[in-house]
Design a protein around this motif. Structure first.
Motif, PDB file in Angstrom:
ATOM      1  N   TYR A 190       0.839  -1.207   0.000  1.00 58.00           N
ATOM      2  CA  TYR A 190       0.000   0.000   0.000  1.00 58.00           C
ATOM      3  C   TYR A 190       0.880   1.266   0.000  1.00 58.00           C
ATOM      4  CZ  TYR A 190      -3.404   3.403   1.989  1.00 58.00           C
ATOM      5  OH  TYR A 190      -4.192   4.498   2.241  1.00 58.00           O
ATOM      6  N   GLY A 191       1.852   1.302   0.905  1.00 59.12           N
ATOM      7  CA  GLY A 191       2.728   2.472   0.981  1.00 59.12           C
ATOM      8  C   GLY A 191       3.467   2.694  -0.326  1.00 59.12           C
ATOM      9  N   ALA A 192       4.063   1.622  -0.839  1.00 56.32           N
ATOM     10  CA  ALA A 192       4.857   1.748  -2.064  1.00 56.32           C
ATOM     11  C   ALA A 192       3.965   2.116  -3.254  1.00 56.32           C
ATOM     12  CB  ALA A 192       5.609   0.448  -2.334  1.00 56.32           C
ATOM     13  N   SER A 193       2.765   1.551  -3.307  1.00 59.37           N
ATOM     14  CA  SER A 193       1.884   1.839  -4.445  1.00 59.37           C
ATOM     15  C   SER A 193       1.387   3.283  -4.388  1.00 59.37           C
ATOM     16  CB  SER A 193       0.709   0.866  -4.500  1.00 59.37           C
ATOM     17  OG  SER A 193      -0.141   1.031  -3.389  1.00 59.37           O
ATOM     18  N   GLY A 231       3.116   5.527  -6.672  1.00 56.20           N
ATOM     19  CA  GLY A 231       2.968   5.286  -8.108  1.00 56.20           C
ATOM     20  C   GLY A 231       3.846   4.161  -8.623  1.00 56.20           C
ATOM     21  N   ALA A 232       4.532   3.461  -7.725  1.00 50.66           N
ATOM     22  CA  ALA A 232       5.416   2.371  -8.153  1.00 50.66           C
ATOM     23  C   ALA A 232       4.600   1.112  -8.480  1.00 50.66           C
ATOM     24  CB  ALA A 232       6.424   2.057  -7.053  1.00 50.66           C
ATOM     25  N   ARG A 233       5.151   0.278  -9.379  1.00 48.06           N
ATOM     26  CA  ARG A 233       4.524  -1.022  -9.669  1.00 48.06           C
ATOM     27  C   ARG A 233       4.962  -2.019  -8.604  1.00 48.06           C
ATOM     28  NH1 ARG A 233       3.599  -2.460 -16.005  1.00 48.06           N
ATOM     29  NH2 ARG A 233       1.686  -1.227 -15.996  1.00 48.06           N
ATOM     30  N   VAL A 234       4.017  -2.466  -7.787  1.00 43.93           N
ATOM     31  CA  VAL A 234       4.363  -3.321  -6.662  1.00 43.93           C
ATOM     32  C   VAL A 234       3.363  -4.458  -6.510  1.00 43.93           C
ATOM     33  CG1 VAL A 234       5.622  -1.568  -5.359  1.00 43.93           C
ATOM     34  CG2 VAL A 234       3.151  -1.719  -5.128  1.00 43.93           C
ATOM     35  N   MET A 235       3.783  -5.489  -5.775  1.00 46.79           N
ATOM     36  CA  MET A 235       2.892  -6.638  -5.616  1.00 46.79           C
ATOM     37  C   MET A 235       3.221  -7.427  -4.360  1.00 46.79           C
ATOM     38  SD  MET A 235       4.379  -9.557  -8.208  1.00 46.79           S
ATOM     39  CE  MET A 235       2.782 -10.336  -8.270  1.00 46.79           C
ATOM     40  N   THR A 236       2.317  -8.329  -4.022  1.00 45.65           N
ATOM     41  CA  THR A 236       2.575  -9.353  -3.024  1.00 45.65           C
ATOM     42  C   THR A 236       1.934 -10.639  -3.507  1.00 45.65           C
ATOM     43  OG1 THR A 236       2.480  -9.940  -0.677  1.00 45.65           O
ATOM     44  CG2 THR A 236       0.517  -8.916  -1.608  1.00 45.65           C
ATOM     45  N   PRO A 262      -3.098   1.327  -7.190  1.00 41.57           N
ATOM     46  CA  PRO A 262      -2.968   0.073  -7.927  1.00 41.57           C
ATOM     47  C   PRO A 262      -2.013  -0.894  -7.232  1.00 41.57           C
ATOM     48  CG  PRO A 262      -1.582   1.752  -8.922  1.00 41.57           C
ATOM     49  CD  PRO A 262      -2.255   2.405  -7.754  1.00 41.57           C
ATOM     50  N   ALA A 263      -2.177  -2.169  -7.492  1.00 41.52           N
ATOM     51  CA  ALA A 263      -1.228  -3.204  -7.036  1.00 41.52           C
ATOM     52  C   ALA A 263      -1.737  -4.539  -7.568  1.00 41.52           C
ATOM     53  CB  ALA A 263      -1.149  -3.269  -5.518  1.00 41.52           C
ATOM     54  N   VAL A 264      -0.836  -5.506  -7.619  1.00 42.58           N
ATOM     55  CA  VAL A 264      -1.238  -6.860  -8.010  1.00 42.58           C
ATOM     56  C   VAL A 264      -0.982  -7.794  -6.832  1.00 42.58           C
ATOM     57  CG1 VAL A 264      -0.759  -8.797  -9.562  1.00 42.58           C
ATOM     58  CG2 VAL A 264      -0.883  -6.469 -10.470  1.00 42.58           C
ATOM     59  N   VAL A 265      -1.959  -8.639  -6.555  1.00 38.55           N
ATOM     60  CA  VAL A 265      -1.869  -9.617  -5.472  1.00 38.55           C
ATOM     61  C   VAL A 265      -2.080 -10.991  -6.084  1.00 38.55           C
ATOM     62  CG1 VAL A 265      -2.886 -10.421  -3.311  1.00 38.55           C
ATOM     63  CG2 VAL A 265      -2.824  -7.969  -3.803  1.00 38.55           C
ATOM     64  N   ASP A 317      -3.259  -0.285 -12.991  1.00 41.26           N
ATOM     65  CA  ASP A 317      -2.881   1.128 -13.146  1.00 41.26           C
ATOM     66  C   ASP A 317      -4.016   1.931 -13.772  1.00 41.26           C
ATOM     67  OD1 ASP A 317      -0.385   0.923 -12.072  1.00 41.26           O
ATOM     68  OD2 ASP A 317       0.674   0.763 -13.976  1.00 41.26           O
ATOM     69  N   ARG A 318      -4.634   1.330 -14.805  1.00 39.85           N
ATOM     70  CA  ARG A 318      -5.657   2.046 -15.569  1.00 39.85           C
ATOM     71  C   ARG A 318      -6.814   2.469 -14.669  1.00 39.85           C
ATOM     72  NH1 ARG A 318      -7.281  -1.808 -19.679  1.00 39.85           N
ATOM     73  NH2 ARG A 318      -5.076  -1.676 -20.209  1.00 39.85           N
ATOM     74  N   TYR A 319      -7.206   1.586 -13.770  1.00 39.33           N
ATOM     75  CA  TYR A 319      -8.370   1.869 -12.932  1.00 39.33           C
ATOM     76  C   TYR A 319      -8.001   2.254 -11.504  1.00 39.33           C
ATOM     77  CZ  TYR A 319     -10.778  -0.276 -16.848  1.00 39.33           C
ATOM     78  OH  TYR A 319     -11.244  -0.566 -18.100  1.00 39.33           O
ATOM     79  N   ARG A 320      -6.692   2.276 -11.201  1.00 37.50           N
ATOM     80  CA  ARG A 320      -6.242   2.519  -9.821  1.00 37.50           C
ATOM     81  C   ARG A 320      -7.041   1.651  -8.855  1.00 37.50           C
ATOM     82  NH1 ARG A 320      -6.463   8.727  -9.014  1.00 37.50           N
ATOM     83  NH2 ARG A 320      -6.075   8.114  -6.869  1.00 37.50           N
ATOM     84  N   ASN A 321      -7.025   0.365  -9.148  1.00 36.36           N
ATOM     85  CA  ASN A 321      -7.752  -0.605  -8.322  1.00 36.36           C
ATOM     86  C   ASN A 321      -6.889  -1.864  -8.249  1.00 36.36           C
ATOM     87  OD1 ASN A 321     -10.804  -0.832  -7.346  1.00 36.36           O
ATOM     88  ND2 ASN A 321     -10.106  -2.869  -7.940  1.00 36.36           N
ATOM     89  N   PRO A 322      -6.725  -2.455  -7.067  1.00 36.44           N
ATOM     90  CA  PRO A 322      -5.923  -3.679  -6.994  1.00 36.44           C
ATOM     91  C   PRO A 322      -6.526  -4.804  -7.839  1.00 36.44           C
ATOM     92  CG  PRO A 322      -6.299  -2.770  -4.804  1.00 36.44           C
ATOM     93  CD  PRO A 322      -7.182  -2.001  -5.749  1.00 36.44           C
ATOM     94  N   VAL A 323      -5.638  -5.651  -8.349  1.00 39.86           N
ATOM     95  CA  VAL A 323      -6.033  -6.815  -9.142  1.00 39.86           C
ATOM     96  C   VAL A 323      -5.518  -8.063  -8.448  1.00 39.86           C
ATOM     97  CG1 VAL A 323      -5.739  -8.023 -11.346  1.00 39.86           C
ATOM     98  CG2 VAL A 323      -6.019  -5.546 -11.332  1.00 39.86           C
ATOM     99  N   LEU A 324      -6.363  -9.080  -8.375  1.00 39.86           N
ATOM    100  CA  LEU A 324      -5.982 -10.346  -7.757  1.00 39.86           C
ATOM    101  C   LEU A 324      -5.858 -11.426  -8.826  1.00 39.86           C
ATOM    102  CD1 LEU A 324      -5.722 -11.839  -4.900  1.00 39.86           C
ATOM    103  CD2 LEU A 324      -8.108 -12.458  -5.237  1.00 39.86           C
ATOM    104  N   ILE A 325      -4.743 -12.146  -8.777  1.00 41.26           N
ATOM    105  CA  ILE A 325      -4.592 -13.336  -9.612  1.00 41.26           C
ATOM    106  C   ILE A 325      -4.940 -14.516  -8.724  1.00 41.26           C
ATOM    107  CG2 ILE A 325      -3.018 -14.731 -11.017  1.00 41.26           C
ATOM    108  CD1 ILE A 325      -3.405 -11.916 -12.173  1.00 41.26           C
TER     109      ILE A 325
END
Lengths: 349, 246
Positions: free
Chosen positions: A65-68, A71-76, A99-102, A159-167
């Motif tokens: 959350y902090g890193a995102s 504006g950085a591309r980050v994930m967990t 944004p972020a990817v989980v 990034d496009r929607y500024r919403n986290p994405v879950l795989i």
């Protein structure tokens, strides 16, 4: 690294993320996704990018959350009980629109359950366990290649929607090795300044990233805006696969279960049955409209999931009673055999 | 006419919402002055806590992100790791830092994250109405210790500045107070040192500031200051526990 390689699911998704321009990975070990964290610990520092083994999943998602927020591309990445702990952060990140990817490589539950592949987190993934009205974009790949492609794309969508994405994968996807074509390597680094990223207020007004909205009516408006955003996401990003047009029985299944179901379909077709597969690729937003249309051409629908019937609810919402919907489940951290689904389809006659 | 005293450039013109006698205003001002003097404002990202100082972005002309309860050091870790060129500080209360966020502060400190933590200790949960905090003094009455904190029943207070000083990667840990002008000067020196360390890439710095909460303590502002002086400073000794200029 050549472009076509044999890779374990966990490592392939990790490599795809790095190639998508990942700047920071923050995670906590949990089986069956440990290769993911290990891969990141090796490859991220070597490329001069951030890796932190957090003290917990709660800390990991808050590092994300902090890193995102910069504006950085980050994930967990994590697995079921770990993702449960991250729900607090998910709610804040959706509220704050970062944004972020989980990645969730699901295992058997509830509780510690077991470390076998499961789809028991469907509700957690698509409804969320955090507080308030928020939605995730959730991709459910069924092969390592698809997982690689969707993960790579997930960063752009997030990034496009500024919403986290879950795989949303599972232990089978994470642990199996398959040949994969890896995507092109993109440079990490800041995208163009969009006006919300926290970078230090040099030559501009200060900015805040927050989920608090105290002003009267402010939160109400924000939640309506988030809902409207999710409608746009549903309009533009909903994905599914329908294997054919001529069927009496439509099997609805996602992820690893869909992969097993595909094998069953071949056997059933050889016996002269007309059956096809509808596979939601985004389980959130769920392809309600597309499934409703597909189901209206069927005589019956079978839902096959490695849980007690969580997606079943969404399928019933889509079908709206137009045709009978039956269910076969495998809730114990185990996959189906193709024969089990085959028998079920034949028994529905 | 010459200006002899003015608002720090790093602060906005907004009037704070803090209660009469609350010390957040003083501590905010010190942070603002230090950011001005070290010319850090334009590079700074602050992490706001949950609690009374959640509205940090209203008062500071820096970038601010708002953390969930206790997680500020985790957010700060994420920010500093991907943006090492930025100055990152956490501003946390005692319930936030020493209770729900104990894991996050301990591990961020023990990783030696290159951040600055301002820890405001007012011995109770201010925003939620004066419940027991991990720092509530023995015998102190709160809404959840109506008979006074009984160490045998409720457990003992944490002395965070000493705990931080005991961790190898921490380069600076101090406890200060704002209960008198001389102490305010020392607080400013400590906070300045904590930001200088970050500017010089020295390491993790921690400043605990003893602070008054007269509203929840059921006191007048003056009684609150007396409580900090007589009770809190007795239980929580002031000083630099690590990395001081000795």
């Amino acid at each position: 690294m050549s472009n076509k390689v044999l890779m374990k699911g966990n490592e392939a998704i990790a490599e795809a993320s790095i190639r998508a321009g990942l700047e920071g990975y923050f995670g906590y070990p949990i089986t069956p996704q440990n290769e993911f964290t290990a891969y990141m610990s090796d490859h991220m520092p070597r490329r001069g990018r951030a890796f932190v083994q957090a003290e917990s999943e709660v800390a990991a998602i808050n590092m994300v959350y902090g890193a995102s927020a910069t504006g950085a591309r980050v994930m967990t990445s994590s697995s079921s009980p770990g993702v449960a702990l991250m729900q607090e952060g998910f709610s804040y990140m959706c509220g704050a629109e970062v944004p972020a990817v989980v990645v969730n490589i699901m295992r058997g539950g509830p509780g510690l359950g077991n470390i076998g592949p499961s789809q028991g987190d469907y509700n957690q993934a698509t409804r969320g366990g955090g507080n308030g009205d928020y939605r995730f974009i959730v991709y459910a790949p069924s092969t390592v290649q698809e997982a690689v492609d969707l993960t790579y794309e997930a960063f752009d969508v997030s990034d496009r929607y500024r919403n986290p994405v879950l795989i949303l994968g599972d232990g089978a996807l994470g642990q199996m090795a398959e040949p994969v074509v890896l995507p092109e390597d993109r440079e990490p680094g800041r995208k163009e300044d969009e006006g919300w990223e926290l970078t230090g207020p040099k030559d501009r007004d200060p900015r805040a990233v927050m989920s608090l909205r105290l002003a009267e009516g402010g939160l109400k408006k924000h939640n309506w805006d988030l809902a409207e955003k999710f409608e746009r996401i549903a309009e533009n990003e909903t994905r599914y696969e329908l294997t054919g047009e001529d069927y009496d029985t439509l099997v609805v299944s996602f992820g690893t279960a869909a992969r097993v179901a595909k094998s069953s379909l071949r056997a059933v077709k050889e016996k002269g049955e007309k059956v096809e597969l509808f596979r939601p690729i985004t389980v959130s937003p769920f392809p309600y409209k597309q499934l409703a249309e597909a189901a209206s051409k069927a005589k019956k629908v079978l839902v096959a999931e490695m849980n007690l019937g969580q997606m079943l609810f969404d399928v019933k919402v889509a079908v709206e009673g137009r045709v009978p919907v039956e269910f076969i489940g495998s809730p114990g951290g185990e996959s189906f055999t193709p024969e089990e689904i085959e028998e079920k389809i034949l028994s529905m006659k | 006419m010459a200006v002899v005293f003015k608002k720090p450039e790093s602060m906005t013109d907004k009037t704070t919402i803090y209660c009469p006698g609350c010390n957040h205003g003083t501590i905010h001002r010190i942070v603002g002055e230090v950011l001005d003097e070290l010319e850090l404002r334009e590079s700074t990202i602050g992490v706001a806590p949950v609690g009374c100082s959640v509205l940090l972005y209203e008062y500071f002309k820096t970038d601010i992100v708002e953390a969930p309860h206790g997680r500020a050091p985790a957010l700060a870790t994420g920010i500093k790791r991907v943006r090492p060129e930025n100055t990152v500080f956490c501003y946390q209360g005692d319930g936030d830092l020493a209770s729900i966020g104990m894991a996050e502060i301990m591990h961020a400190a023990n990783r030696g994250e290159m951040i600055t933590v301002i820890f405001v200790n007012n011995a109770n949960y201010g925003m939620t109405g004066g419940q027991m905090a991990p720092t509530t003094l023995p015998g102190q009455r709160t809404t959840t210790t109506p008979e006074g904190r009984d160490v045998g029943y409720h457990g003992a207070p944490f002395r965070m500045a000493e705990i931080m000083a005991g961790l190898d990667p921490v380069v600076y840990s101090a406890r200060v107070s704002v209960s008198a002008p001389g102490k305010i000067n020392k607080t400013k020196k400590a906070i300045k040192k904590a930001f200088e360390n970050q500017k010089n890439n020295t390491g993790f710095s921690f400043v605990e500031v003893l602070s008054s909460c007269p509203t929840n303590w059921g006191m007048t502002p003056l009684q609150g200051i007396e409580f900090v002086k007589n009770e809190m400073e007795g239980y929580y000794p002031l000083g630099e526990f690590k990395g001081g200029n000795k």
